[in-house]
Design a protein around this motif. Structure first.
Motif, mmCIF file in Angstrom:
data_model
loop_
_atom_site.group_PDB
_atom_site.id
_atom_site.type_symbol
_atom_site.label_atom_id
_atom_site.label_comp_id
_atom_site.label_asym_id
_atom_site.label_seq_id
_atom_site.Cartn_x
_atom_site.Cartn_y
_atom_site.Cartn_z
ATOM 1 N N ALA A 168 0.973 -1.267 0.279
ATOM 2 C CA ALA A 168 0.118 0.027 -0.162
ATOM 3 C C ALA A 168 0.567 1.271 0.074
ATOM 4 C CB ALA A 168 -0.592 -0.073 1.295
ATOM 5 N N GLY A 169 1.896 0.512 0.242
ATOM 6 C CA GLY A 169 2.955 2.305 -0.309
ATOM 7 C C GLY A 169 3.432 3.053 1.313
ATOM 8 N N HIS A 170 3.507 1.993 2.629
ATOM 9 C CA HIS A 170 3.336 2.786 3.923
ATOM 10 C C HIS A 170 5.665 2.271 4.088
ATOM 11 C CE1 HIS A 170 0.157 3.727 4.410
ATOM 12 N NE2 HIS A 170 -0.781 3.274 4.241
ATOM 13 N N GLU A 171 5.689 2.651 4.849
ATOM 14 C CA GLU A 171 7.321 2.801 5.579
ATOM 15 C C GLU A 171 6.966 1.558 6.611
ATOM 16 O OE1 GLU A 171 11.654 4.335 7.051
ATOM 17 O OE2 GLU A 171 10.192 5.598 6.063
ATOM 18 N N VAL A 172 7.817 0.718 6.547
ATOM 19 C CA VAL A 172 7.498 -0.135 8.226
ATOM 20 C C VAL A 172 8.999 -0.400 8.243
ATOM 21 C CG1 VAL A 172 6.675 -2.390 8.352
ATOM 22 C CG2 VAL A 172 5.619 -1.003 6.459
ATOM 23 N N VAL A 173 8.630 -0.590 10.081
ATOM 24 C CA VAL A 173 10.315 -0.627 10.782
ATOM 25 C C VAL A 173 9.240 -1.991 11.642
ATOM 26 C CG1 VAL A 173 11.416 0.246 12.667
ATOM 27 C CG2 VAL A 173 10.638 1.067 10.581
ATOM 28 N N GLY A 174 10.076 -3.033 11.766
ATOM 29 C CA GLY A 174 9.625 -4.765 12.758
ATOM 30 C C GLY A 174 10.400 -4.239 13.681
ATOM 31 N N LEU A 175 9.543 -4.562 14.573
ATOM 32 C CA LEU A 175 10.441 -4.976 15.859
ATOM 33 C C LEU A 175 11.304 -6.200 16.119
ATOM 34 C CD1 LEU A 175 11.318 -4.107 18.907
ATOM 35 C CD2 LEU A 175 9.308 -5.607 19.615
#
Length: 296
Positions: free
Chosen positions: A23-30
């Motif tokens: 969807a075009g979001h930037e993701v930061v995963g723990l």
């Protein structure tokens, strides 16, 4: 948006990462390990090292994000009080980081124990209130943060969030069927479960981030009620083993931890969720997934 996700390498979390990136979001995963970090970065997301006990890491991840999705849980079956404590501390920390910002915070919960004798509605509040309650009362804690200008919503997941690669309840039922050579259901098998495909659950999380008003309770439920006997029959077909009733007194020995849940009706409606967010589940149903070989 830049979205910080706990549980990003997990079953629901990894699908959510895919959904958000698409969807075009930037993701930061723990990521609590090198293995988790590798899974997250392989998808094109960023890894943020830490775990649910590392409150400084959680605070930093939330503070630097435009939205937070909290899917992780310690699930310490031997020490549930510790799981509840950790959950509440983690949620308090992330909410503090978001306070006054009107940024979205999506928290995961289950359907168990909310109502008895009928399907759970989105209007039904969680009975877990306060630090000593189930999951530390984190759902109510999050939803109450609207007064602190946090756009929090709770996504309650069906007991089966299914699909190929699932390691949840249905996987445990399949393992019991392999171990004993029979696919069992408890008693008359008329207890019922709700279900949702993993990809549909991920889509709902994205919609919650983008659209859900503060204080929303949302139900990740595509199928309201599937009998446990029907689940056992589908597993019997898929695994080519007989199907049989298991005496309730022997359920814990036969199924292990999942036996308690398999004897319990856990269903919910999702009409309000669908109307509010325009959520339209399109994934295969649970029985379809099982018979197609998702658990073989």
């Amino acid at each position: 948006m830049r979205v910080f996700i706990t549980g990003a390498s997990g079953w629901i979390g990894s699908a959510t990462v895919d959904e958000l990136l698409t969807a075009g979001h930037e993701v930061v995963g723990l990521a609590r390990s090198d293995e988790s970090a590798a899974k997250i970065t392989a998808k094109g997301a960023l890894a943020h090292r830490g775990d649910l006990d590392d409150l400084d890491s959680l605070r930093d991840g939330a503070a630097q994000a435009d939205a937070v999705v909290h899917l992780a849980n310690k699930h310490d079956w031997g020490n549930p009080a510790e799981s509840d404590r950790a959950e509440r501390a983690a949620v308090e920390t992330m909410l503090d980081a978001l306070a006054g910002s009107d940024r979205p915070f999506v928290i995961a919960n289950g359907l168990s124990g909310i109502t008895e004798g009928r399907s759970v509605l989105e209007s039904d509040p969680s009975p877990a209130v306060g630090p000593g309650s189930d999951r530390g009362g984190s759902e109510n804690l999050a939803l109450e943060s609207a007064v602190r200008r946090v756009r929090a919503s709770a996504v309650r997941f069906a007991p089966s969030v299914h699909g190929r690669g699932d390691w949840g309840f249905v996987t445990w039922l399949a393992a019991a069927a392999r171990k004993h050579g029979v696919s069992g259901y408890i008693g008359d098998g008329e207890s019922t479960w709700s279900a949702v495909h993993r990809t549909d659950a991920a889509q709902l999380i994205r919609l919650a981030i983008e659209q859900a008003p503060a204080g929303s309770r949302l139900h990740a439920v595509a199928e309201e009620a599937i009998t446990t006997k029907a689940i056992a029959e589908a597993l019997g077909t898929a695994l080519a083993v007989p199907v049989t009733s298991i005496d309730p007194a022997e359920a814990a020995e036969h199924f292990g931890v999942v036996g308690h849940f398999f004897a319990t009706t856990m269903t919910a409606k999702s009409d309000i969720t669908r109307d509010l967010l325009g959520w339209k589940p399109t994934g295969p149903g649970l029985i379809e997934d099982i018979t197609a070989g998702a658990y073989t």
